[in-house]
Design an enzyme around this catalytic site. Structure first.
Site, PDB file in Angstrom:
ATOM      1  CB  CYS A 263      -0.936   0.067   1.194  1.00 54.13           C
ATOM      2  SG  CYS A 263      -2.008  -1.339   1.394  1.00 54.13           S
TER       3      CYS A 263
ATOM      4  NE  ARG B  63       5.203   1.632   0.071  1.00 58.53           N
ATOM      5  CZ  ARG B  63       6.157   1.669   0.968  1.00 58.53           C
ATOM      6  NH1 ARG B  63       7.303   2.204   0.678  1.00 58.53           N
ATOM      7  NH2 ARG B  63       5.974   1.174   2.166  1.00 58.53           N
TER       8      ARG B  63
ATOM      9  CD1 TRP C  73      -0.020  -6.138  -2.987  1.00 64.28           C
ATOM     10  CD2 TRP C  73      -0.404  -6.834  -0.909  1.00 64.28           C
ATOM     11  NE1 TRP C  73       0.406  -7.432  -2.887  1.00 64.28           N
ATOM     12  CE2 TRP C  73       0.186  -7.890  -1.623  1.00 64.28           C
ATOM     13  CE3 TRP C  73      -0.732  -7.052   0.429  1.00 64.28           C
ATOM     14  CZ2 TRP C  73       0.450  -9.132  -1.058  1.00 64.28           C
ATOM     15  CZ3 TRP C  73      -0.477  -8.285   0.996  1.00 64.28           C
ATOM     16  CH2 TRP C  73       0.114  -9.307   0.245  1.00 64.28           C
TER      17      TRP C  73
ATOM     18  CG  ASN D 286       0.127   2.395   3.736  1.00 66.04           C
ATOM     19  OD1 ASN D 286      -0.830   2.323   2.998  1.00 66.04           O
ATOM     20  ND2 ASN D 286       1.296   2.892   3.364  1.00 66.04           N
ATOM     21  N   GLY D 287      -1.184  -0.638   6.785  1.00 63.45           N
ATOM     22  CA  GLY D 287      -1.016  -1.408   8.015  1.00 63.45           C
ATOM     23  C   GLY D 287      -2.244  -2.253   8.303  1.00 63.45           C
TER      24      GLY D 287
ATOM     25  CD  GLU E  17      17.683 -13.196  -5.532  1.00 61.42           C
ATOM     26  OE1 GLU E  17      16.981 -13.621  -4.595  1.00 61.42           O
ATOM     27  OE2 GLU E  17      17.435 -12.151  -6.142  1.00 61.42           O
TER      28      GLU E  17
ATOM     29  CE  LYS F 152      14.544 -11.494  -7.886  1.00 61.80           C
ATOM     30  NZ  LYS F 152      15.064 -10.851  -6.703  1.00 61.80           N
TER      31      LYS F 152
ATOM     32  CD  GLU G 257      10.736 -11.856  -6.896  1.00 67.35           C
ATOM     33  OE1 GLU G 257       9.963 -11.425  -6.050  1.00 67.35           O
ATOM     34  OE2 GLU G 257      11.970 -11.680  -6.845  1.00 67.35           O
TER      35      GLU G 257
ATOM     36  CG  HIS H 165      20.705 -36.423  -0.392  1.00 64.05           C
ATOM     37  ND1 HIS H 165      21.078 -37.586   0.238  1.00 64.05           N
ATOM     38  CD2 HIS H 165      21.844 -35.726  -0.595  1.00 64.05           C
ATOM     39  CE1 HIS H 165      22.390 -37.583   0.428  1.00 64.05           C
ATOM     40  NE2 HIS H 165      22.882 -36.452  -0.070  1.00 64.05           N
TER      41      HIS H 165
ATOM     42  CE  LYS I  97      11.721  -2.906  -4.292  1.00 60.39           C
ATOM     43  NZ  LYS I  97      12.491  -4.007  -4.867  1.00 60.39           N
TER      44      LYS I  97
HETATM   45  C1  F6R Z   1      12.337 -10.426  -4.038  1.00 59.15           C
HETATM   46  C2  F6R Z   1      12.122  -9.342  -3.111  1.00 59.15           C
HETATM   47  C3  F6R Z   1      11.726  -9.663  -1.734  1.00 59.15           C
HETATM   48  C4  F6R Z   1      12.462  -8.755  -0.742  1.00 59.15           C
HETATM   49  C5  F6R Z   1      11.973  -9.009   0.684  1.00 59.15           C
HETATM   50  C6  F6R Z   1      12.741  -8.200   1.705  1.00 59.15           C
HETATM   51  O1  F6R Z   1      12.767  -9.971  -5.281  1.00 59.15           O
HETATM   52  O2  F6R Z   1      12.247  -8.193  -3.464  1.00 59.15           O
HETATM   53  O3  F6R Z   1      11.955 -10.997  -1.447  1.00 59.15           O
HETATM   54  O4  F6R Z   1      13.836  -9.002  -0.836  1.00 59.15           O
HETATM   55  O5  F6R Z   1      10.613  -8.689   0.765  1.00 59.15           O
HETATM   56  O6  F6R Z   1      12.617  -6.836   1.473  1.00 59.15           O
HETATM   57  P1  F6R Z   1      13.608  -5.805   2.125  1.00 59.15           P
HETATM   58  O7  F6R Z   1      14.965  -6.038   1.584  1.00 59.15           O
HETATM   59  O8  F6R Z   1      13.059  -4.465   1.742  1.00 59.15           O
HETATM   60  O9  F6R Z   1      13.564  -6.032   3.606  1.00 59.15           O
END
Ligand code: F6R
Length: 608
Positions: free
Chosen positions: A2, A27, A74, A100-101, A481, A485, A488, A504, A603
C-alpha cells in the site's frame, strides 16, 4: 505494501496526488483512490485495478481543491473492490481516511460500532478508523485521531481529512512509515519519498506513535500523549529521475543495468588499498564492541535473506566470527540465546519489512547489539539499529530486487573484510580483496554484455514449466535467488538447491523438459558441480551453465553456457547472479508478464 500520498498547499491537489500514486504503485496495485477537499466539499473517487483506472475515472471530473489524500492498495482485509479501496469514510461522509497497516482489534471495535447502529460499507479494517475518528470529533481533528490511536491495536500509517477542518490533513503512524515533505508550494505526506521527490528533497520523518497536523504553511508534530515534538528537516539524496524509466522498458531491467553504478556507490570512499582495510563510518558508534564480537547473526527476508546467506559464507571465509543466518519471519519463534556481545545484522532494502523489524526488536530484548544494512535512508530499520551501513543504491522500484542484492553482497563483504583485517586476515589478502572489489563494476558490465545471448537462451526455455537451479557454497544461495527471481516475475515454477542435495531427492525430477541452471564458476566447487552436470545430462536434462569465461570442461557438457569474467571465489555471487536476473527478466518478457508489478506481490512488505 500500500502507498500513501497526501498534499496540502497552493496548487491543485488532484494531479499531484495522481503523480504521487503512480510513483508508489510498486507498493501495491489492486485498487486506488483519492479524496480532494475544497472548503467543506470533499470529492472522493476510487477504482479497482491499477492507477490508470483511477486516472481514467477522475480525468474528466472537476475536482477543485488544494488539499487531498490518496492511496494505492494491496489487499489484506477484504478483496480488491471499489468499496474496499481507500479512502474509507464514516457514515455521514465527514471523515476520509487512508491507511497502511493492519488494525488487529478491528473485529472487536467493529462489533461494538455495529451494536451502536453503525452499518459498515466495506470489509476493511480501515473503515473502523473512519467511524471512530468521526465519533471522537468535536472540532479538533488531531484530538479525534489521538483518541482513536489510543483505542486501536496493530500497525498504521494514516492520513485523515474532515469536512469541518478544511486546509489541514492529520497524519499518524505506528509501525508504518510516514514522511512529511516540505516545499515552497505546500506540504506532502507519503509512505515513501519517491512519491514526492519530484517536488522536494526536504523531508521530516514521523517517529513511532506520533501524529502531525499539516497545512499549506507548516506542520506540527506531537506524540500520542499530545506532547509537542520539534524536528528539523533532512535532505534526501534521491533525485526524481532516479525513479524514472529513462528509456528502459521496465524498472527491473533498468535496475539490473544500474548494478555497476550501485556497486560504485557502495564502495565509494570506503576502500583504502594501503592497509587493505575498508572504512565504514556508520558502524563507528559500535566499533569497540563489534571488533571484539565472535558471534554474529544476519537476519532478513526474501532476496535480502539470500544476500545474508552468501554473507555467512563470506564471514566464515574472511573472519573468525561464528556467523549464523536467520529468516526474519521465523526468528521470533525460536528460543534465542545469544552469547555475550552478539551482533545481529538486519539486512533490508526498504528498511521497513515488518518481519525484519520484529526480529531485531526481539533480538534487542534478548540482549543482542544491532546493526543495519539498509538502502532507504531514515527508514524504520535504520532508526531501530544502533549503527549501520547504507547501500546508497538509489531507489529500487521494480518489485523484484536486483541491484540491491549485489549492493548488499558488497556491503557484507566490506564489513567482513574490515573485521577480518582486525583478526587474522593478512595484509596481502586484504589488498587483494580490495583490488577485486574495485574491479567488480567493470566485471558486471562484462556480465551484462551477455544480455542478448541470455535473451536467446530464455526464449529457448521459457515455455518449460519447471526449472531447477543448482549451486554450491557461495553460489548455493545464488541458486535460491535465481529460482526466486524466475518464480516471482515469470511465474515459472523453479526450485533452488544445494547441488550436493541432488542425489537426495530432486534428481527424480530430471527429464528433457526440465532445464537446470548450474552455477559453476571456476572455484573449489568446480569439479563437484561438473559431476552434478554429468548426472543431469545422463538423465537427458537440459543444462544452462553459468560459468567462468574460457571454461572448456563445462563447454563440453552443458547445452548452453552463459559466461562471466573471473574474480575471487567469495565475490563470484555478485557476478553469477546477473545472468540469473536476466534469465528471469527475459523469460517474463517472452511470457508477457507484468514484470515490474508481478501478481500478488508488493515491494515493501510492511505487514507480517
Ligand atoms: C524479491 C524481493 C523480496 C524482498 C523481501 C525483503 O525480489 O524483493 O523478497 O527481498 O521482501 O525486502 P527488504 O529487503 O526491503 O527487507
Amino acid at each position: 505494501m500500500c502507498g500513501i500520498v497526501c498534499y496540502v498547499g497552493r496548487k491543485p491537489a488532484k494531479p499531484i496526488l495522481l503523480e504521487g500514486l503512480k510513483r508508489l504503485e510498486y507498493r501495491g496495485y489492486d485498487s486506488a483512490g483519492l479524496a480532494v477537499q475544497d472548503g467543506e466539499t470533499i470529492h472522493c473517487e476510487r477504482a479497482v485495478g491499477k492507477i490508470v483506472e483511477l486516472e481514467r475515472r477522475v480525468n474528466g471530473l472537476e475536482m477543485k481543491g488544494t488539499v487531498g489524500i490518496a492511496h494505492t492498495r494491496w489487499a489484506t482485509h477484504g478483496r480488491p473492490s471499489e468499496e474496499n479501496a481507500h479512502p474509507q469514510r464514516d457514515r455521514d461522509e465527514n471523515v476520509f481516511v487512508i491507511h497502511n497497516g493492519i488494525i488487529e482489534n478491528y473485529h472487536v471495535l467493529k462489533k461494538k460500532l455495529e451494536k451502536d447502529g453503525i452499518v459498515f460499507r466495506s470489509e476493511t479494517d480501515t473503515e473502523v478508523l473512519a467511524h471512530l475518528i468521526a465519533l471522537h470529533f468535536d472540532g479538533d481533528l488531531s484530538d479525534a485521531v489521538r483518541k482513536t490511536m489510543a483505542q486501536v491495536e496493530g500497525t498504521f500509517g494514516i492520513g485523515v481529512i474532515h469536512r469541518q477542518t478544511p486546509g489541514q490533513i492529520v497524519v499518524a503512524r505506528r509501525g508504518s512509515p510516514l514522511i512529511i515533505g516540505v516545499s515552497d508550494d505546500g506540504h506532502f505526506v507519503a509512505s515513501d519519498v519517491s512519491a514526492m521527490v519530484r517536488y522536494t528533497n526536504k523531508v521530516v520523518h514521523l517517529e513511532e506513535n506520533e501524529l502531525a497536523t499539516v497545512t499549506a504553511d507548516g506542520f506540527s508534530i506531537s506524540t500520542a500523549q499530545a506532547k509537542p515534538v520539534q524536528r528539523s528537516t533532512e535532505t534526501v539524496e534521491w533525485r526524481a529521475e532516479d525513479a524514472e524509466l529513462n528509456g528502459f522498458p521496465h524498472f527491473m531491467l533498468k535496475e539490473i543495468y544500474e548494478q555497476p553504478a550501485a556497486l560504485e556507490n557502495a564502495i565509494r570512499g570506503r576502500l583504502e588499498q594501503g592497509e587493505g582495510v575498508p572504512k565504514l563510518g556508520g558502524i563507528m558508534p559500535v566499533w569497540e564492541s563489534l571488533k571484539q564480537s565472535r558471534h554474529m547473526v544476519l537476519v532478513a527476508c526474501g532476496t535480502s535473506y539470500y544476500a545474508a546467506s552468501v554473507g555467512k559464507y563470506i564471514f566464515e571465509r574472511l573472519t573468525e566470527i561464528d556467523t549464523e543466518v536467520g529468516l526474519a519471519s521465523e526468528f521470533r519463534y525460536r528460543k534465542l540465546n545469544f552469547p555475550p556481545n552478539t551482533f545481529v545484522v538486519a539486512i533490508s532494502q526498504s528498511g521497513e519489512t515488518a518481519d525484519t523489524l520484529a526480529a531485531i526488536k526481539e533480538a534487542k530484548r534478548k540482549g543482542a547489539r544491532l546493526i543495519g544494512v539498509v538502502n532507504v535512508v531514515g527508514s524504520s530499520i535504520s532508526r531501530e539499529t544502533e549503527a549501520g551501513i547504507y547501500n546508497h543504491a538509489g531507489p529500487e522500484i521494480g518489485v523484484a530486487s536486483t541491484k540491491n542484492f549485489t549492493s548488499q553482497l558488497t556491503i557484507l563483504t566490506l564489513l567482513a573484510l574490515l573485521l577480518g583485517r582486525h583478526q587474522n586476515l593478512s595484509l596481502t589478502e586484504g589488498i587483494q580483496a580490495i583490488r577485486a572489489l574495485e574491479a567488480l563494476p567493470g566485471l558486471i558490465h562484462k556480465a551484462l554484455a551477455q544480455a542478448n545471448h541470455i535473451e536467446a537462451v530464455s526464449e529457448k526455455y521459457c515455455r518449460c514449466t519447471n526449472w531447477l537451479f543448482l549451486g554450491r557454497k557461495y553460489n548455493y544461495p545464488i541458486a535460491l535467488e535465481g529460482a526466486l527471481k524466475l518464480k516471482e516475475v515469470s511465474y515459472i515454477h523453479a526450485e533452488g538447491y544445494a547441488a550436493g542435495e541432488m542425489k537426495h531427492g530432486p534428481i527424480a525430477l530430471i527429464n528433457p523438459e526440465m532445464p537446470t541452471v548450474a552455477i559453476i564458476p571456476l572455484d573449489e566447487m568446480h569439479e563437484k558441480m561438473l559431476s552434478n552436470i554429468h548426472e543431469i545430462k545422463s538423465r537427458k536434462g537440459p543444462v544452462i551453465a553459468i560459468a567462468t569465461e574460457g571454461d572448456e570442461k563445462v563447454r563440453d557438457v552443458a547445452d548452453d553456457i552463459i559466461e562471466i569474467p573471473p574474480t575471487l571465489d567469495f565475490l563470484y555471487p555478485i557476478l553469477t547472479v546477473i545472468p540469473c536476473q536476466l534469465l528471469a527478466y527475459y523469460c517474463a518478457k517472452f511470457l508477457n508478464r507484468d514484470i515490474d508489478k508481478p501478481r500478488n506481490l508488493a515491494k515493501s512488505v510492511t505487514v507480517e
